[in-house]
Structure formats: C-alpha cells, structure tokens
Design a protein around this motif. Structure first.
Motif, PDB file in Angstrom:
ATOM      1  N   THR A  92      34.553  34.818  27.176  1.00 13.09           N
ATOM      2  CA  THR A  92      35.822  34.200  27.575  1.00 13.09           C
ATOM      3  C   THR A  92      35.788  32.711  27.235  1.00 13.09           C
ATOM      4  O   THR A  92      34.749  32.171  26.830  1.00 13.09           O
ATOM      5  CB  THR A  92      36.060  34.393  29.078  1.00 13.09           C
ATOM      6  OG1 THR A  92      35.043  33.670  29.804  1.00 13.09           O
ATOM      7  CG2 THR A  92      36.015  35.860  29.469  1.00 13.09           C
ATOM      8  N   VAL A  93      36.905  32.037  27.438  1.00 11.41           N
ATOM      9  CA  VAL A  93      36.989  30.609  27.108  1.00 11.41           C
ATOM     10  C   VAL A  93      36.030  29.777  27.949  1.00 11.41           C
ATOM     11  O   VAL A  93      35.628  28.681  27.535  1.00 11.41           O
ATOM     12  CB  VAL A  93      38.437  30.088  27.297  1.00 11.41           C
ATOM     13  CG1 VAL A  93      39.345  30.680  26.237  1.00 11.41           C
ATOM     14  CG2 VAL A  93      38.956  30.391  28.685  1.00 11.41           C
ATOM     15  N   ASP A  94      35.644  30.275  29.131  1.00 14.11           N
ATOM     16  CA  ASP A  94      34.687  29.537  29.950  1.00 14.11           C
ATOM     17  C   ASP A  94      33.280  30.142  29.855  1.00 14.11           C
ATOM     18  O   ASP A  94      32.468  30.012  30.762  1.00 14.11           O
ATOM     19  CB  ASP A  94      35.151  29.451  31.404  1.00 14.11           C
ATOM     20  CG  ASP A  94      35.485  30.818  31.988  1.00 14.11           C
ATOM     21  OD1 ASP A  94      35.482  31.806  31.238  1.00 14.11           O
ATOM     22  OD2 ASP A  94      35.742  30.878  33.204  1.00 14.11           O
ATOM     23  N   ASP A  95      33.030  30.822  28.703  1.00 12.86           N
ATOM     24  CA  ASP A  95      31.693  31.321  28.356  1.00 12.86           C
ATOM     25  C   ASP A  95      31.156  32.401  29.295  1.00 12.86           C
ATOM     26  O   ASP A  95      29.949  32.556  29.438  1.00 12.86           O
ATOM     27  CB  ASP A  95      30.687  30.158  28.266  1.00 12.86           C
ATOM     28  CG  ASP A  95      30.980  29.234  27.109  1.00 12.86           C
ATOM     29  OD1 ASP A  95      31.465  29.734  26.066  1.00 12.86           O
ATOM     30  OD2 ASP A  95      30.750  28.019  27.239  1.00 12.86           O
ATOM     31  N   GLN A  96      32.050  33.141  29.903  1.00 12.35           N
ATOM     32  CA  GLN A  96      31.621  34.271  30.720  1.00 12.35           C
ATOM     33  C   GLN A  96      31.703  35.562  29.908  1.00 12.35           C
ATOM     34  O   GLN A  96      32.454  35.668  28.944  1.00 12.35           O
ATOM     35  CB  GLN A  96      32.487  34.396  31.964  1.00 12.35           C
ATOM     36  CG  GLN A  96      32.314  33.262  32.965  1.00 12.35           C
ATOM     37  CD  GLN A  96      33.055  33.539  34.258  1.00 12.35           C
ATOM     38  OE1 GLN A  96      33.614  34.612  34.463  1.00 12.35           O
ATOM     39  NE2 GLN A  96      33.062  32.549  35.134  1.00 12.35           N
ATOM     40  N   VAL A  97      30.904  36.542  30.324  1.00 11.01           N
ATOM     41  CA  VAL A  97      30.995  37.862  29.713  1.00 11.01           C
ATOM     42  C   VAL A  97      32.329  38.481  30.113  1.00 11.01           C
ATOM     43  O   VAL A  97      32.692  38.459  31.290  1.00 11.01           O
ATOM     44  CB  VAL A  97      29.830  38.765  30.180  1.00 11.01           C
ATOM     45  CG1 VAL A  97      30.004  40.184  29.659  1.00 11.01           C
ATOM     46  CG2 VAL A  97      28.503  38.188  29.720  1.00 11.01           C
ATOM     47  N   PRO A  98      33.103  39.016  29.175  1.00  6.65           N
ATOM     48  CA  PRO A  98      34.413  39.577  29.509  1.00  6.65           C
ATOM     49  C   PRO A  98      34.281  40.934  30.196  1.00  6.65           C
ATOM     50  O   PRO A  98      33.228  41.587  30.135  1.00  6.65           O
ATOM     51  CB  PRO A  98      35.084  39.729  28.148  1.00  6.65           C
ATOM     52  CG  PRO A  98      33.945  40.002  27.222  1.00  6.65           C
ATOM     53  CD  PRO A  98      32.794  39.176  27.746  1.00  6.65           C
TER      54      PRO A  98
END
Length: 199
Positions: A92-98
C-alpha cells in the motif's frame, strides 16, 4: 467439499461473500471449501514459510504467505504457501502488506490433505503457472514425495535425497527427506516426546 448455493455466482459476487472457516475457493464457477488443516499439513506449511522467510525477508528478496487468497485469471484460490518476490508484493502507499492480492505467486506450494482430490489441487498449481508463476510444489505426505512443476516442462516427481528446485533468487537448499523430516519429533530417554522438531 463444495458449498451449496442456489444459483451460480460470478467471481465478483463470490468475493463479496463473507469468508468461511475453513476458507473457500472459487474454481471454474464452483465454490469449493478447503479441508481444515490437520497436524502434518500445519507443520509442513508453517515450517516451509519459516524456512523461506528466514533467508529472504531481511534482505527483501521474497516472502512466503500461508493461506493467502490470490485472485486472478477467473479464479480465487488459496495456496497453502504463496511465495512472492518482494518487488511483486503490491504494498500500500504506506508500505503495508495489502489485503487483496490480484496476481499469481511466483512460487505456489500445495500440501495434499486426505480429504482433497489430487487433480483439483494440481489444477490450481497449473492455473498459477498459466498466469505467470515460475514454480509449483505438490507435497504428498503419505507418499513422501513432491511433484515439481515448472513452466512449459513436464512435472518431475522427487523423492528421498533428491534436491528440490527453488526460485533462483532464493539461497535455499532442501531435499525431499529434509522437508518430510520436519514431521519427526525427538523422544528422550524417558520415552516422552519433546516439543522440538528436527531441522
């Protein structure tokens, strides 16, 4: 087993349904519920993820996900282990796993359960390869064998001390015996099972 529905559902309609336990897959217009994982299945699944991630995560090479829903090519399937190259994980845009993965894994691993039909499980591996996966493993704990699938090649049945192919970017050497050796437990001199497993 198949979930009973009153009328055929599209893939889009299936994805709007609440998740089931155990999870259900959507294959060729049919909803199929996966069997509940049992001891050997869970052990192999957990160890495979741990071994892969131990050599790939810190260097951001790849990551192995257990029971990850992957939706692509008209199917929504849940490989027992789905390994993705790090650069292909749609963060995601905040570097989380989707939550949603709408692409095939680079390496798909399936572990046959007694309640499953082998051809349906192998069908999911072939579907992954058709849409871009680079490697598939099909583990049979009863037969102590692993059927390996590579794109545009005949499957290869590996046993005992045969070395298993992995993705070229993953520095990992395993034999079939090592993989199924994870199912064994040590017994001490008093005949009690210790809570440690062979590596």
């Amino acid at each position: 087993m198949s979930v009973i529905i009153t009328q055929p559902l599209t893939l889009e309609e299936f994805l709007k349904l609440p998740e089931t336990k155990p999870a259900s897959e959507y294959i060729n217009g049919e909803i199929i519920q996966k069997p509940m994982p049992k001891g050997r299945h869970s052990r192999l699944q957990g160890k495979l993820c741990a071994v892969v991630n131990e050599v790939t995560e810190n260097q951001k090479i790849a990551y192995g996900f257990p029971e990850l829903r992957c939706t692509f090519g008209g199917r929504s399937i849940i490989p027992d282990v789905a390994v993705f190259q790090w650069k292909r994980i749609p963060f995601t845009v905040d570097d989380q796993v989707p939550d949603n993965f709408e692409l095939p894994p680079d390496w798909t691993i399936e572990i046959l359960s007694p309640e499953q039909k082998p051809n349906k499980v192998i069908g999911n591996i072939l579907h992954c390869l058709k849409y871009g996966s680079r490697l598939g493993w099909f583990l049979d704990p009863d037969d102590l064998s692993i059927l390996v699938f590579l794109p545009e090649q005949q499957p290869v049945l590996l046993q005992e001390e045969d070395f298993l192919p992995v993705l070229p970017e993953i520095q990992l050497t395993l034999t079939v015996n090592q993989v199924f050796g994870w199912l064994k437990v040590r017994v001490n001199n008093f005949g009690k099972i210790r809570a440690t497993f062979y590596d």
